[in-house]
Design an enzyme around this catalytic site. Structure first.
Site, PDB file in Angstrom:
ATOM      1  N   CYS A  11      -6.764 -93.269  21.020  1.00  0.00           N
ATOM      2  CA  CYS A  11      -7.010 -94.317  20.011  1.00  0.00           C
ATOM      3  C   CYS A  11      -7.364 -95.638  20.686  1.00  0.00           C
ATOM      4  O   CYS A  11      -8.219 -96.387  20.199  1.00  0.00           O
ATOM      5  CB  CYS A  11      -5.798 -94.478  19.103  1.00  0.00           C
ATOM      6  SG  CYS A  11      -5.563 -93.073  17.995  1.00  0.00           S
ATOM      7  N   GLU A  19      -2.576 -83.903  10.074  1.00  0.00           N
ATOM      8  CA  GLU A  19      -2.315 -82.797  11.004  1.00  0.00           C
ATOM      9  C   GLU A  19      -2.911 -81.489  10.485  1.00  0.00           C
ATOM     10  O   GLU A  19      -3.405 -81.411   9.357  1.00  0.00           O
ATOM     11  CB  GLU A  19      -0.797 -82.687  11.234  1.00  0.00           C
ATOM     12  CG  GLU A  19      -0.264 -83.942  11.905  1.00  0.00           C
ATOM     13  CD  GLU A  19       1.213 -83.875  12.266  1.00  0.00           C
ATOM     14  OE1 GLU A  19       1.909 -82.925  11.848  1.00  0.00           O
ATOM     15  OE2 GLU A  19       1.663 -84.799  12.975  1.00  0.00           O
ATOM     16  N   CYS A  55      -5.049 -88.878  14.698  1.00  0.00           N
ATOM     17  CA  CYS A  55      -4.129 -90.014  14.554  1.00  0.00           C
ATOM     18  C   CYS A  55      -4.578 -90.943  13.432  1.00  0.00           C
ATOM     19  O   CYS A  55      -5.774 -91.060  13.134  1.00  0.00           O
ATOM     20  CB  CYS A  55      -4.095 -90.827  15.838  1.00  0.00           C
ATOM     21  SG  CYS A  55      -3.353 -90.014  17.242  1.00  0.00           S
ATOM     22  N   CYS A 109      -1.928 -94.155  20.941  1.00  0.00           N
ATOM     23  CA  CYS A 109      -2.116 -93.223  22.059  1.00  0.00           C
ATOM     24  C   CYS A 109      -3.378 -93.615  22.841  1.00  0.00           C
ATOM     25  O   CYS A 109      -4.192 -94.432  22.390  1.00  0.00           O
ATOM     26  CB  CYS A 109      -2.227 -91.788  21.544  1.00  0.00           C
ATOM     27  SG  CYS A 109      -3.822 -91.383  20.826  1.00  0.00           S
ATOM     28  N   ASN A 140      -2.136 -90.402   9.692  1.00  0.00           N
ATOM     29  CA  ASN A 140      -2.355 -89.218  10.536  1.00  0.00           C
ATOM     30  C   ASN A 140      -2.476 -87.958   9.684  1.00  0.00           C
ATOM     31  O   ASN A 140      -1.766 -87.787   8.691  1.00  0.00           O
ATOM     32  CB  ASN A 140      -1.292 -89.081  11.633  1.00  0.00           C
ATOM     33  CG  ASN A 140       0.130 -89.021  11.134  1.00  0.00           C
ATOM     34  OD1 ASN A 140       0.457 -89.604  10.117  1.00  0.00           O
ATOM     35  ND2 ASN A 140       0.975 -88.333  11.859  1.00  0.00           N
ATOM     36  N   GLU A 144      -4.791 -94.160  13.449  1.00  0.00           N
ATOM     37  CA  GLU A 144      -5.678 -95.239  13.891  1.00  0.00           C
ATOM     38  C   GLU A 144      -7.132 -94.792  13.880  1.00  0.00           C
ATOM     39  O   GLU A 144      -8.024 -95.515  13.445  1.00  0.00           O
ATOM     40  CB  GLU A 144      -5.305 -95.694  15.309  1.00  0.00           C
ATOM     41  CG  GLU A 144      -3.924 -96.295  15.443  1.00  0.00           C
ATOM     42  CD  GLU A 144      -2.851 -95.270  15.785  1.00  0.00           C
ATOM     43  OE1 GLU A 144      -2.897 -94.142  15.253  1.00  0.00           O
ATOM     44  OE2 GLU A 144      -1.952 -95.604  16.563  1.00  0.00           O
TER      45      GLU A 144
HETATM   46  N1  THU Z   1       0.074 -90.304  15.971  1.00  0.00           N
HETATM   47  C1  THU Z   1      -0.656 -91.267  15.360  1.00  0.00           C
HETATM   48  O1  THU Z   1      -1.136 -91.105  14.236  1.00  0.00           O
HETATM   49  N2  THU Z   1      -0.844 -92.432  16.029  1.00  0.00           N
HETATM   50  C2  THU Z   1      -0.307 -92.714  17.234  1.00  0.00           C
HETATM   51  O2  THU Z   1      -0.550 -93.791  17.755  1.00  0.00           O
HETATM   52  C3  THU Z   1       0.529 -91.741  17.926  1.00  0.00           C
HETATM   53  C4  THU Z   1       0.625 -90.418  17.298  1.00  0.00           C
HETATM   54  C5  THU Z   1       0.296 -89.063  15.246  1.00  0.00           C
HETATM   55  C6  THU Z   1      -0.389 -87.842  15.790  1.00  0.00           C
HETATM   56  C7  THU Z   1       0.489 -86.744  15.262  1.00  0.00           C
HETATM   57  O3  THU Z   1       0.104 -86.456  13.925  1.00  0.00           O
HETATM   58  C8  THU Z   1       1.875 -87.363  15.222  1.00  0.00           C
HETATM   59  O4  THU Z   1       1.672 -88.762  15.257  1.00  0.00           O
HETATM   60  C9  THU Z   1       2.766 -86.951  16.369  1.00  0.00           C
HETATM   61  O5  THU Z   1       2.133 -87.148  17.589  1.00  0.00           O
END
Ligand code: THU
Length: 162
Positions: free
Chosen positions: A115, A64, A73, A112, A62, A75
């Site tokens: 994804c 940000e 994310c 999520c 991930n 994925e």
């Molecule tokens: N996140 C993911 O990378 N994958 C998921 O399946 C759920 C959430 C990340 C997004 C964000 O950077 C952090 O987790 C918190 O939501």
């Protein structure tokens, strides 16, 4: 009126040593990819590894951003990288791992909704089910055989056909 239902079958493993070796290897790659997460805002580091039909493994984590919605994310980072590099290969499996100081929830680290939607797009595109392998609490691992099982009544390209 007819009442219908969806059902979901999935495998739960005590730890990755119980899994097929190729799945355990993919999960190990996702766990390594966690280290490349850029997640200073959530402190929730996620890694993902996608296995392609040609055997290649593409990882992501991930990423940000100070403008929060600009991040992505793990994925989707992994799937988009895989699709950009190997557009003609189908995605056979995706493994997802996390590292978080405050992770104490039960059950798997399930992707999520956005994804899941992207996974299903590639399942339809390549006519190939994508296994979803998810790290869970206490070293447990959960495996679902197809991403579309995680998103009943999904929206896909056929709905746009005239
Ligand atoms: N996140 C993911 O990378 N994958 C998921 O399946 C759920 C959430 C990340 C997004 C964000 O950077 C952090 O987790 C918190 O939501």
């Amino acid at each position: 009126m007819e009442q219908k239902e969806f059902s979901l079958q999935y495998n739960c493993y005590k730890d990755s040593s119980e899994m097929e070796s190729s799945d355990a290897e993919l999960l190990a790659k996702a766990r390594q990819a966690v280290k490349t997460s850029y997640s200073p805002y959530s402190n929730f580091a996620v890694g993902a590894a996608v296995k392609l039909s040609n055997g290649e493994i593409v990882t992501g984590s991930n990423q940000e951003n100070a403008a929060y919605p600009s991040g992505l994310c793990a994925e989707r980072v992994a799937m988009f990288a895989a699709a950009a590099k190997f557009p003609n290969e189908s995605m056979v499996s995706i493994a997802i791992a996390i590292e978080s100081p405050h992770h104490d929830t039960e059950g798997p680290i399930a992707p999520c909704g956005a994804c899941r939607q992207v996974m299903i797009e590639y399942e339809h595109l390549h006519h190939q089910h994508m296994n979803v392998i998810m790290d869970a609490e206490n070293g447990n691992v959960v495996k679902v055989n197809k991403a579309s099982d995680l998103l009943p009544f999904d929206f896909h390209a056929d709905h746009l056909k005239k």
